[in-house]
Design a protein around this motif. Structure first.
Motif, short mmCIF file in Angstrom:
data_model
loop_
_atom_site.label_atom_id
_atom_site.label_comp_id
_atom_site.label_asym_id
_atom_site.label_seq_id
_atom_site.Cartn_x
_atom_site.Cartn_y
_atom_site.Cartn_z
N GLY A 45 0.83 -1.19 0.00
CA GLY A 45 0.00 0.00 0.00
C GLY A 45 0.87 1.24 0.00
O GLY A 45 2.08 1.18 -0.21
N GLU A 46 0.24 2.39 0.24
CA GLU A 46 0.96 3.65 0.33
C GLU A 46 1.14 4.05 1.79
O GLU A 46 0.32 3.71 2.64
CB GLU A 46 0.19 4.76 -0.41
CG GLU A 46 0.09 4.53 -1.91
CD GLU A 46 -0.60 5.67 -2.61
OE1 GLU A 46 -1.10 6.57 -1.90
OE2 GLU A 46 -0.65 5.67 -3.84
N GLY A 47 2.22 4.76 2.05
CA GLY A 47 2.46 5.17 3.42
C GLY A 47 3.39 6.37 3.49
O GLY A 47 3.86 6.89 2.46
N GLU A 48 3.63 6.80 4.68
CA GLU A 48 4.55 7.91 4.94
C GLU A 48 5.50 7.51 6.06
O GLU A 48 5.10 6.88 7.04
CB GLU A 48 3.80 9.17 5.35
CG GLU A 48 3.02 9.83 4.23
CD GLU A 48 2.38 11.13 4.67
OE1 GLU A 48 1.94 11.88 3.79
OE2 GLU A 48 2.32 11.38 5.90
N VAL A 49 6.74 7.89 5.89
CA VAL A 49 7.76 7.64 6.89
C VAL A 49 8.34 8.98 7.34
O VAL A 49 8.69 9.82 6.51
CB VAL A 49 8.90 6.75 6.34
CG1 VAL A 49 9.99 6.58 7.37
CG2 VAL A 49 8.35 5.39 5.95
N LYS A 50 8.40 9.17 8.63
CA LYS A 50 8.98 10.40 9.17
C LYS A 50 10.40 10.11 9.65
O LYS A 50 10.60 9.35 10.60
CB LYS A 50 8.12 10.94 10.32
CG LYS A 50 8.63 12.26 10.89
CD LYS A 50 7.73 12.74 12.02
CE LYS A 50 6.39 13.19 11.52
NZ LYS A 50 5.57 13.79 12.60
N ASN A 51 11.36 10.70 8.98
CA ASN A 51 12.77 10.54 9.36
C ASN A 51 13.22 11.73 10.20
O ASN A 51 12.85 12.87 9.93
CB ASN A 51 13.66 10.43 8.12
CG ASN A 51 13.35 9.18 7.31
OD1 ASN A 51 13.08 8.13 7.89
ND2 ASN A 51 13.37 9.29 6.00
N THR A 52 14.01 11.46 11.22
CA THR A 52 14.46 12.49 12.15
C THR A 52 15.98 12.55 12.16
O THR A 52 16.65 11.51 12.18
CB THR A 52 13.95 12.19 13.57
OG1 THR A 52 12.52 12.09 13.53
CG2 THR A 52 14.34 13.30 14.53
N TYR A 53 16.52 13.77 12.15
CA TYR A 53 17.97 13.98 12.13
C TYR A 53 18.34 15.07 13.13
O TYR A 53 17.66 16.10 13.21
CB TYR A 53 18.44 14.39 10.73
CG TYR A 53 17.94 13.50 9.62
CD1 TYR A 53 18.60 12.33 9.29
CD2 TYR A 53 16.79 13.83 8.91
CE1 TYR A 53 18.14 11.51 8.28
CE2 TYR A 53 16.32 13.02 7.90
CZ TYR A 53 17.00 11.85 7.59
OH TYR A 53 16.53 11.03 6.59
N ALA A 54 19.41 14.85 13.87
CA ALA A 54 19.90 15.87 14.81
C ALA A 54 20.43 17.06 14.02
O ALA A 54 21.10 16.89 12.99
CB ALA A 54 20.99 15.28 15.69
N ALA A 55 20.13 18.26 14.49
CA ALA A 55 20.49 19.47 13.75
C ALA A 55 21.10 20.51 14.67
O ALA A 55 20.76 20.58 15.86
CB ALA A 55 19.26 20.06 13.05
#
Length: 366
Positions: A45-55
């Motif tokens: 199916g379709e989906g969304e992934v939230k990626n997190t990076y230190a900034a």
């Protein structure tokens, strides 16, 4: 008596053998039935992934304010943390030695100008006399050379005067851009110079800020695919207090190569900062949403976590459970988004995992 006792003993022994025989028949191993488990087919199916990076956050301009001449600080016009505008005075270096040097250079210019006038008068007189053949052409040539030398001396004196004036001007240090004043490590009377280790202060323009972060090679490949498909979304910033910053940012710079030591690439995002909530040196987290098309989805309840790896049990053609590691790229509350390990249409066990072992035959039910 002995005969009766013997007969009773024989009879008792026979009964014991009968009991043992019955028990043996009762405990004869039977065919073990395959445990019944719940199964489902893997879907996509379709989906969304939230990626997190230190900034880390920096101002769009971080300028070290340094003196361009040596001297003692006689005035400090600003305080740490103050907002200043471009051209506003910040520091004053004692200018008295440089003022005297400027006066000396100015006087030298006056002397050179007077000397030039005298030489010019001498040249003009000899030009008139040579027409009357009173002086020779050689004398006129010598007078012309003296005049050119006097002109050069005047230019040299003017250059020295201008240099002295520049040094006087350097004593007043002004803000090169508008921004906020950082820490001021010096106090009145401190001796400063262009060779000083620490700058006078750091001036930061934070009307807009940069958030610097690093992205792995795999995430960067996905990011490029999103950009190519036109599905790239603005980036979000989460502050150190875990609150989302109200303004979205945009990616505006990417370094040209990956770091060989970390295997990551540095990226810069720009955010507007109208309320000056962000300051240089802040930290936070960049969040980027990645849209996934036709991605394999596996129910989380069908997985087993072993240390840092995640497994599922797939069924082969003989309904035997095959333990398989899966590669997860994201998740929702109920499903994992899987990059490798299982494919759409394969059958996996979702219920009864506690009784299943690798290679065990099971009785599937949907």
């Amino acid at each position: 008596m002995n005969l009766k006792r013997c007969l009773k003993t024989i009879a008792g022994f026979g009964m014991l053998l009968g009991i043992i025989s019955c028990q043996s028949k009762a405990t004869t191993p039977q065919q073990v039935q395959a445990p019944e488990v719940s199964v489902t087919q893997v879907k996509a199916g379709e989906g969304e992934v939230k990626n997190t990076y230190a900034a880390s956050i920096e101002g769009t301009m971080n300028i070290e304010v340094r003196p361009q001449t040596s001297g003692y600080l006689s005035k400090i016009y600003v305080d740490e943390g103050a907002y200043v505008r471009a051209g506003q005075p910040l520091f004053q270096i004692d200018e008295r030695p440089f003022v005297e040097q400027f006066k000396t250079a100015k006087a030298a210019v006056a002397v050179a100008e007077a000397n030039l006038r005298n030489v010019k008068i001498d040249l003009d007189r000899k030009v008139e006399l040579v027409d009357n053949k009173i002086v020779s052409d050689l004398q006129v040539t010598q007078a012309t050379a003296s005049f050119e030398a006097a002109k050069a001396s005047l230019e040299q004196a003017k250059a020295a005067m201008n240099a002295a004036k520049i040094n006087v001007d350097f004593c007043l240090i002004k803000a090169p851009v508008s921004g906020y004043i950082g820490r001021i490590p010096y106090r009145l009377g401190s001796l400063v110079s262009a060779a000083s280790v620490e700058p006078l202060t750091l001036l930061t323009d934070i009307n807009q800020v940069y958030a610097y972060f690093s992205m792995s090679e795999g995430d960067f490949a996905n990011f490029q695919d999103m950009q190519a498909s036109g599905k790239s979304a603005p980036v979000s910033l989460v502050l150190a207090n875990d609150k989302a910053y109200e303004h979205a940012g945009t990616i505006d710079a990417i370094t040209g190569q990956f770091d060989k030591n970390t295997g990551s690439i540095s990226i810069r995002a720009k955010f507007v900062n109208p309320d000056k909530k962000l300051r240089a040196g802040n930290t936070g987290r960049i969040e980027m949403v990645q849209h996934l098309d036709h991605v394999v989805m596996v129910p989380i309840r069908s997985t087993i976590a072993v240390q840092d790896k995640i497994y599922v049990f797939k069924l082969d053609k003989e309904n035997k459970a095959q333990q398989t590691e899966i590669e997860v790229v994201g998740k929702t509350l109920d499903d994992y988004y899987v990059h490798a390990g299982v494919q759409e249409g394969e059958t996996i066990i979702v219920g009864g995992l506690g009784f299943v072992k690798p290679g065990m035959a099971v009785s599937p039910k949907k």
